[in-house]
Design a protein around this motif. Structure first.
Motif, short mmCIF file in Angstrom:
data_model
loop_
_atom_site.label_atom_id
_atom_site.label_comp_id
_atom_site.label_asym_id
_atom_site.label_seq_id
_atom_site.Cartn_x
_atom_site.Cartn_y
_atom_site.Cartn_z
N HIS A 42 1.25 -1.08 0.31
CA HIS A 42 0.18 -0.01 -0.27
C HIS A 42 1.08 1.08 0.05
O HIS A 42 1.74 1.24 0.44
CB HIS A 42 -1.08 0.09 1.11
N LYS A 43 0.25 2.51 0.16
CA LYS A 43 1.49 3.26 -0.83
C LYS A 43 1.45 4.15 0.28
O LYS A 43 2.51 4.93 0.33
CB LYS A 43 0.31 4.77 -1.70
N PHE A 44 0.22 4.30 1.15
CA PHE A 44 0.62 5.10 2.46
C PHE A 44 1.87 4.72 3.49
O PHE A 44 2.75 5.82 3.73
CB PHE A 44 -1.14 5.43 3.44
N PRO A 45 1.82 3.89 3.62
CA PRO A 45 2.99 3.08 4.74
C PRO A 45 4.27 3.18 4.45
O PRO A 45 5.61 3.60 4.82
CB PRO A 45 2.65 1.79 4.88
N LEU A 46 4.08 3.12 2.12
CA LEU A 46 5.57 3.07 2.09
C LEU A 46 5.76 5.12 2.02
O LEU A 46 7.79 5.14 2.46
CB LEU A 46 5.11 2.61 0.20
N LEU A 47 5.08 5.89 1.75
CA LEU A 47 5.28 7.18 1.73
C LEU A 47 5.84 7.98 2.58
O LEU A 47 6.38 8.43 2.87
CB LEU A 47 3.86 7.85 1.11
N SER A 48 5.06 7.36 4.33
CA SER A 48 5.31 7.74 5.46
C SER A 48 7.24 7.57 5.95
O SER A 48 7.17 8.66 7.35
CB SER A 48 4.31 7.39 7.04
N ARG A 49 7.74 6.29 5.04
CA ARG A 49 8.47 5.97 5.89
C ARG A 49 10.20 6.05 4.61
O ARG A 49 11.30 6.11 5.40
CB ARG A 49 9.12 4.65 6.10
N SER A 50 9.36 6.41 3.24
CA SER A 50 11.45 6.21 2.52
C SER A 50 10.51 7.56 1.50
O SER A 50 9.44 7.45 1.03
CB SER A 50 10.74 5.16 1.84
N GLY A 51 11.96 7.85 1.52
CA GLY A 51 11.83 9.17 0.40
C GLY A 51 11.99 9.22 -1.17
O GLY A 51 10.76 9.73 -1.69
N VAL A 52 12.89 7.53 -1.07
CA VAL A 52 12.90 7.42 -2.14
C VAL A 52 11.13 6.82 -2.79
O VAL A 52 11.05 7.40 -4.01
CB VAL A 52 13.84 5.80 -2.17
N LEU A 53 10.13 5.78 -2.28
CA LEU A 53 9.63 5.20 -2.77
C LEU A 53 8.47 6.64 -3.04
O LEU A 53 8.00 6.36 -3.43
CB LEU A 53 9.14 4.25 -1.52
N GLN A 54 8.59 7.49 -2.00
CA GLN A 54 7.93 8.58 -2.10
C GLN A 54 7.65 9.07 -2.96
O GLN A 54 6.54 10.03 -4.03
CB GLN A 54 7.91 9.52 -1.07
N ARG A 55 9.39 10.10 -3.83
CA ARG A 55 9.63 10.15 -5.76
C ARG A 55 8.47 9.19 -5.96
O ARG A 55 8.52 10.10 -7.53
CB ARG A 55 10.37 10.49 -5.30
N MET A 56 9.39 8.30 -6.08
CA MET A 56 9.14 7.07 -7.18
C MET A 56 7.88 7.19 -7.28
O MET A 56 6.73 6.68 -8.51
CB MET A 56 9.93 6.26 -6.72
N ILE A 57 6.08 6.92 -6.74
CA ILE A 57 5.33 6.56 -6.74
C ILE A 57 5.16 8.86 -6.76
O ILE A 57 3.66 8.38 -7.71
CB ILE A 57 4.78 6.78 -5.10
N SER A 58 4.87 9.26 -6.61
CA SER A 58 4.75 10.53 -7.04
C SER A 58 4.54 10.71 -8.34
O SER A 58 4.15 11.43 -9.61
CB SER A 58 4.95 11.76 -6.09
N GLU A 59 5.89 10.82 -9.13
CA GLU A 59 6.69 10.35 -10.25
C GLU A 59 5.43 9.60 -12.09
O GLU A 59 6.55 9.36 -12.57
CB GLU A 59 7.92 11.20 -10.63
N TYR A 60 5.61 8.67 -10.93
CA TYR A 60 5.24 7.28 -11.22
C TYR A 60 3.77 7.39 -12.11
O TYR A 60 2.84 8.86 -12.20
CB TYR A 60 4.27 6.23 -11.06
#
Length: 642
Positions: A42-60
């Motif tokens: 799920h996106k939310f647990p990953l976005l709250s902990r990882s800067g890289v995953l946050q950027r990759m999800i936003s740029e997807y």
């Protein structure tokens, strides 16, 4: 092994055919692919902990032909692979995980890759991993395991200084124990106590039992690059060269099966292999713990050996001569570089007195094989020994001292124990044995045999029985030698320094030139004259009374060096007579000993006649040597002095 538990929630991940699924009520909206493994998250647990995953999800950007499917992310280059990402994902979901020395390094590198810093959540994975690494590095065993796991994530681990931190921790512990070695050898250690971060039940008891080599086996499982860096760190921290060399010898012994003479090199190589399972390990990082996938190539073995030789401390004696000779044999087998072989030969030459004959018999593995053993190699080693400081410096008997201490006939008379056990004397004895071993080789040329025997100076041999035995074996194995060649070969020995047994054998040896037999008989007769004259002085001095030592008119006084030897022997025997309660008994003993010598002279004369030479020539020979003197009844007769 120390551990650290993180998270509070129960397990919610299920593995199904290379797919990790999160078993929650919410449907997954992101797929993270790591190699062949897929994670439905799920996106939310990953976005709250990882800067890289946050950027990759936003740029997807969903594919143009797709129907707006789930967000799919590729993380093939994450350090530690799918296993590390699994732990990181569980941490994001606050699922219970356990950190230990085997996974904390990979997890720390993965957290760095994902940028799981405190900027996104307090107490994030980087902070938790760093806190636990400090506990790991406080323990020896865990530090070793952590360093081994650095191999799989070496670029990131180097950037994060994890490798250097592990090596520094290990070097500090080993050096501290090395400095405390004298104390541990003299004191008992509580088996239940922790010493220097190491539980004594595991290693401290072994340390007290076998010195401070308890860490040798642990570090022997490291790859060569890691082992080299650890050894260099220990040297920088002041560890003793003896301990450094001991660890290197243990490491090489596990990895180079060719060091054992009774082990087939090709079969032993098959028991070790390179790590063929990836993880960033190349063939030159192979370790004994690696799985036996394929035998290391000859090039890898040669590279390993050359690196080990270069790593050895330069101090003399810290590496055993047996180990160095084993390394030299292996270097010849693997066709190591000339510089590597020269390095080993110089090290062996510096401590040649500690070598054994069996280890010195290096088989000839050159491309042009002439002799069974590598004579040239031993020649170079012996030359290095003689050219070293110890070969010609202090601690050895000089020619002048050897002449004075050995008497006129070159025999030891009153020599000190240090002289008889000096390194050059030990090397001379070793080389005499080596010459006897290689002498039966019919391909061994006379000049090479002579050159090897002539390296050791004459004063280094108190007795020449060993070199005589080698010469006799060589003559027996090379019957085609001419008379001049045999005489030239026999010049290697000093007939004055042969024992009575060797002289008796030489007098009957038909392989020796006649000139050599004459010399042997002459010097043996001279020796008998000197001994008889010395005992006759004792008889006269004992009859002269207290303190008076006149020479009897019928006594023959030896001249030159023989007189020195005789007078010395007379003084020793006379001192013994002064302490005797009855002088008459001593005179009787002397007469009996003189009578025994007469019998020996007659026996030698009979042996000479059995040689089968023309009677006239032997008659002249025995008459010249003094065997023709007749003995009057009732009184021993001495050979005339000339």
């Amino acid at each position: 092994m120390v551990t650290m538990k993180l998270g509070s929630k129960p397990e919610i991940f299920v593995l199904e055919d290379l797919t990790w699924r999160c078993t929650t009520e919410l449907e997954s909206d992101v797929v993270v692919e790591v190699g062949e493994m897929s994670f439905y998250l799920h996106k939310f647990p990953l976005l709250s902990r990882s800067g890289v995953l946050q950027r990759m999800i936003s740029e997807y950007q969903p594919p143009a032909d797709g129907g707006g499917g789930m967000c799919t992310l590729q993380l093939d280059d994450i350090p530690g692979g799918a296993k590390a990402f699994e732990l990181a994902a569980k941490f994001c979901y606050d699922v219970k995980i356990e950190l230990n020395a085997l996974n904390v390094v990979c997890l720390r590198c993965a957290a760095e890759y994902l940028r799981m810093t405190d900027d996104y959540a307090e107490g994030n994975l980087i902070t938790q991993a760093e806190s636990f690494i400090a506990e790991v590095l406080a323990n020896w065993k865990d530090s070793i395991k952590a360093l081994e796991t650095c191999e799989g994530v070496i670029p990131t681990a180097e950037d994060l200084h994890l490798v250097s931190r592990c090596i520094t921790a290990l070097a500090s512990k080993a050096c501290a124990s090395d400095a405390a070695a004298p104390l541990l050898r003299n004191a008992s250690v509580d088996k239940d106590a922790l010493w220097n971060g190491i539980r004594s039940g595991d290693t401290a008891s072994a340390a007290s039992a076998s010195g401070m080599d308890w860490w040798y086996e642990d570090v022997s499982f490291l790859s060569l690059p890691m082992f080299k860096r650890l050894i260099q760190a220990m040297e920088a921290k002041g560890m003793r060269d003896e301990s450094i060399a001991g660890a290197i010898m243990f490491y090489a012994g596990r990895f180079l099966p060719g060091l054992k003479r009774n082990t087939s090199f090709s079969n032993a190589l098959a028991s070790y292999g390179a790590d063929g399972g990836g993880g960033g390990m190349s063939s030159r990082n192979i370790t004994p713990r690696a799985a036996s996938v394929s035998a290391p190539s000859e090039g890898d073995q040669r590279y390993f050996l050359e690196e080990i030789v270069a790593l050895l401390p330069t101090k003399k004696g810290v590496a055993s001569t047996k180990f160095l000779l084993g390394m030299l044999r292996t270097a010849m087998l693997l066709h190591a570089s000339p510089l590597c072989r020269e390095n080993l030969e110089r090290r062996i030459g510096a401590q040649l007195e500690d070598a054994s004959l069996d280890d010195l018999l290096v088989p000839n593995l050159g491309y042009h094989v002439e002799t069974l053993y590598d004579i040239d190699c031993v020649q170079r080693i012996l030359d290095y020994f003689m050219s070293s400081t110890d070969g010609i410096g202090t601690g050895y008997t000089s020619p002048a001292l050897a002449e004075d201490g050995g008497g006129s006939l070159g025999l030891p008379q009153g020599g000190t124990p240090s002289t008889s056990l000096s390194p050059i004397t030990m090397v001379a004895k070793l080389m005499d044995g080596y010459l006897a071993e290689v002498a039966p080789d019919t391909n061994l040329k006379l000049p090479k045999f002579q050159a090897l025997a002539a390296v050791v100076p004459d004063f280094a041999r108190p007795v020449d029985d060993g070199v005589y035995r080698a010469i006799d074996i060589y003559l027996k194995s090379h019957p085609w030698l001419s008379e001049s060649e045999r005489e030239q070969l026999c010049r290697l020995m000093n007939c004055q320094k042969l024992s009575l047994e060797a002289c008796t054998h030489a007098a009957q040896n038909e392989r020796l030139p006649l000139r050599v037999v004459v010399q042997v008989l002459f010097f043996e007769q001279l020796r008998l004259r000197t001994s008889i004259a010395g005992w006759f002085f004792v008889s006269d001095n004992a009859a002269g009374g207290d303190g008076a030592r006149p020479h009897h008119g019928g006594a023959m006084v030896p001249k030159g060096a023989a007189a020195v030897a005789a007078s010395t022997q007379a003084e020793v025997d006379t001192d013994a007579e002064d302490d005797a309660p009855d002088g008459k008994e001593t005179i009787t003993d002397v007469k009996a000993r003189v009578s025994e010598l007469e019998k020996e002279c007659k026996s030698m004369k009979q042996e000479i006649r059995r040689l089968g030479k023309p009677r006239r020539s032997w008659s002249l020979l025995t008459r010249k040597c003094g065997f023709g003197a007749k003995v009057q009844q009732g009184q021993p007769a001495l050979p005339s002095s000339k």
